[in-house]
Design an enzyme around this catalytic site. Structure first.
Site, PDB file in Angstrom:
ATOM      1  N   SER A 151       0.839  -1.190   0.000  1.00  0.00           N
ATOM      2  CA  SER A 151       0.000   0.000   0.000  1.00  0.00           C
ATOM      3  C   SER A 151       0.884   1.254   0.000  1.00  0.00           C
ATOM      4  CB  SER A 151      -0.951  -0.035   1.203  1.00  0.00           C
ATOM      5  OG  SER A 151      -1.994   0.901   1.051  1.00  0.00           O
ATOM      6  N   GLU A 191      -9.312  -5.416  -4.093  1.00  0.00           N
ATOM      7  CA  GLU A 191      -8.660  -4.537  -3.127  1.00  0.00           C
ATOM      8  C   GLU A 191      -9.654  -3.731  -2.298  1.00  0.00           C
ATOM      9  OE1 GLU A 191      -5.509  -4.171  -2.367  1.00  0.00           O
ATOM     10  OE2 GLU A 191      -4.344  -5.017  -4.023  1.00  0.00           O
TER      11      GLU A 191
END
Length: 539
Positions: free
Chosen positions: A212, A335
């Site tokens: 991330s 996601e």
């Protein structure tokens, strides 16, 4: 130094001279900063050194660049606890996800080293430096227990870096030009280059990895003008081109935070003086309460100040550093799963497709309405906006925020001759109660992540064994499947300019071609038509 310390140093020197520097990694290690004492794992297979300071924040300017830590003097540094956190820029009512006893402090530039017992200066092992995620606002090195990777014969280093206003204010003053958190990370990379051999790590076989915001950070390091202190790169579920991962500099951020805390001024320098004397917890929370987007930015130029980022995310380039760099890159299968769950009914009275495009593109009203209509038709046909299309909206935001930015990044890396490049999609779900693997799902199988306990059963253990071996092979050899065996029965083929094989990581492993190919082709065409209007190009 006390006599006791001198005796210990003498013993280390004697071992060096007699055994030719064959120092076995032990809970006591001598580095340039001084002596560091660590802990043995319960089974004796590795040592861990927690909370080692690598940098020192300037308390006269806690928002600016840090210095290398000066050392421990005559004391043995007891690296037994790794619970210090950089100030977390989260809402005031939020609960910290951290170990008991965690302390938010500006004295947070710490790292953890985990080293197999078999490592030594004569047998230096490959190194993974892990950079945590958390949208540049929260998280810490201590959220990642790397025991499964360490047992693969790897030295693992996890690092803290400053977050929120302390790490990512981009101001119109040379003392706080921006990206301080990225500069902290680089200071940690430099510490590893200088000291990791004492822990049995090979300073010239280093992989940097992150997930991330950590993944976006990794790519900023690859594209920066700084020295390349690593040889391989792991990018999980994030890139600088991901919307919300890069921001236009908010030059009034310090003024806004000061005002929120009761000090009104229009002068950034005066605001910084006030914030420097204020509680770091209050400052960090205020930035979150104000919803300030404090992320990596394009820094303004000042004489005598070296920029870390000097361009927009669509123009990042460094062919010299990227060329021949092995890269492992990918995402989970959905996601943004669960992102619609907290939306009220009022949310669905708007047009989320139009709203997201407006946040990211600069077009006139007619053009952006037509663009949004095209996107809406692709994902939901002629359905109306309602809670009934929550799943389709999550697919849209998954593609827009994660999948297509990763594909664009992959193309750019290939254009600059990164090689070999391995792509994956993580699909495994221990419980089949979701439509796909959400953001962070793979971390539970790679680390002991954030105190999440994966149920102990044969299938989960198989996935843990496979993921950790794939990643460990890449860290060691730059190839996740140098050989095939019962655990890894298929060869992972790298991508090329003309082909896009990718590894599906599920209860079984398999290779397919062109991840989400229809949806990615749609976004390729969309960016051909509208990409020049992306707001990030204007930064």
């Amino acid at each position: 130094m006390t006599m006791a310390i001198l005796d210990i140093v003498f013993i280390f020197s004697l071992v060096n001279s007699v055994y030719g520097a064959q120092i076995r990694v032990d809970p006591l290690v001598l580095i340039d900063q001084g002596l560091v004492s660590g802990l043995k794992s319960s089974d004796g297979s590795y040592s861990k050194f927690l909370g080692i300071p690598y940098g020192q924040v300037d308390l006269n300017n806690p928002f600016g660049e840090a210095y290398p830590h000066p050392g421990f003097g005559s004391e043995v540094y007891k690296a037994y606890v790794g619970t210090k956190l950089c100030p977390q820029s989260i809402k005031s009512s939020a609960t910290l996800r951290a170990a008991d006893g965690a302390e938010e402090t500006l004295d947070c530039l710490r790292l953890n080293v985990y080293a197999p017992t078999v490592a030594s200066s004569q047998n230096p092992l490959p190194v993974l430096i892990w950079i945590h995620g958390g949208i540049y606002a929260e998280g810490s090195a201590g959220n990642y227990g790397p025991e499964n990777l360490v047992k693969q014969g790897i030295v693992v280093v996890t690092i803290n870096y400053r977050l929120g206003p302390y790490g990512f204010m981009c101001l119109d003053v040379p003392s706080v030009p921006g990206n301080t958190g990225l500069k902290d990370q680089y200071l940690a990379l430099r510490w590893v280059r200088n000291h990791i051999r004492a822990f049995g790590g090979n300073p010239y076989n280093v992989t940097i990895g992150g997930q991330s915001a950590g993944a976006g950070s990794i790519l900023h390091h690859l594209y920066s003008k700084k020295d390349k202190l690593y040889s391989k790169v792991i990018v999980q579920s994030g890139t600088p081109q991901k919307p919300v991962s890069f921001t236009e500099a908010d030059e009034e951020a310090a003024i806004k935070i000061s005002s929120h805390l009761g000090f009104n001024t229009t002068d950034t320098v005066k605001a910084l003086e006030f914030l420097t004397k204020s509680s770091h917890v209050l400052v960090a929370r205020a930035a979150a309460d104000l919803n300030l987007k404090l992320r990596p930015c394009k820094e303004k130029y000042f004489d005598g100040v070296e920029n870390f980022i000097d361009t927009n995310p669509f123009s990042l380039s460094n062919a010299k550093k990227v060329k021949n760099t092995p890269i492992l890159i990918g995402q989970t299968s959905k996601e943004h799963y669960g992102s619609q769950a907290k939306n009220s009914d009022e949310y669905y009275k708007t047009d989320p497709f139009l709203d997201i495009l407006k946040d990211n593109f600069i077009m006139d009203d007619d053009m952006i309405s037509k663009a949004a209509q095209t996107v809406r038709h692709f994902y939901i046909g002629d359905k109306g906006i309602s809670r009934d299309i929550a799943s389709e909206l999550e697919t849209f935001t998954t593609d827009f925020l994660y999948n297509h930015p990763i594909e664009r990044t992959l193309v750019n890396l290939l254009n600059e001759k990164a090689s070999p490049v391995y792509e994956y999609e993580f699909r495994y779900l221990a419980n089949e109660d979701k439509e796909g693997a959400p953001h962070c799902e793979e971390l539970k199988y790679l680390f002991q992540y954030n105190d999440v306990v994966v149920e102990q059963n044969d299938e989960n253990q198989l996935v843990i064994s496979r993921v950790t071996k794939l990643w460990a092979n890449f860290i060691k050899y730059g190839n996740p499947t140098p050989t095939v065996d019962e655990l890894l029965p298929i060869k992972w083929t790298p991508v090329s300019e003309g082909t896009r094989p990718y590894m599906i990581i599920d209860s079984e492993l398999k290779i397919e071609n062109r991840v989400n190919k229809e949806r990615m082709a749609f976004w390729d065409l969309f960016y051909e038509a509208f990409g020049q209007y992306n707001k990030y190009l204007k930064m």
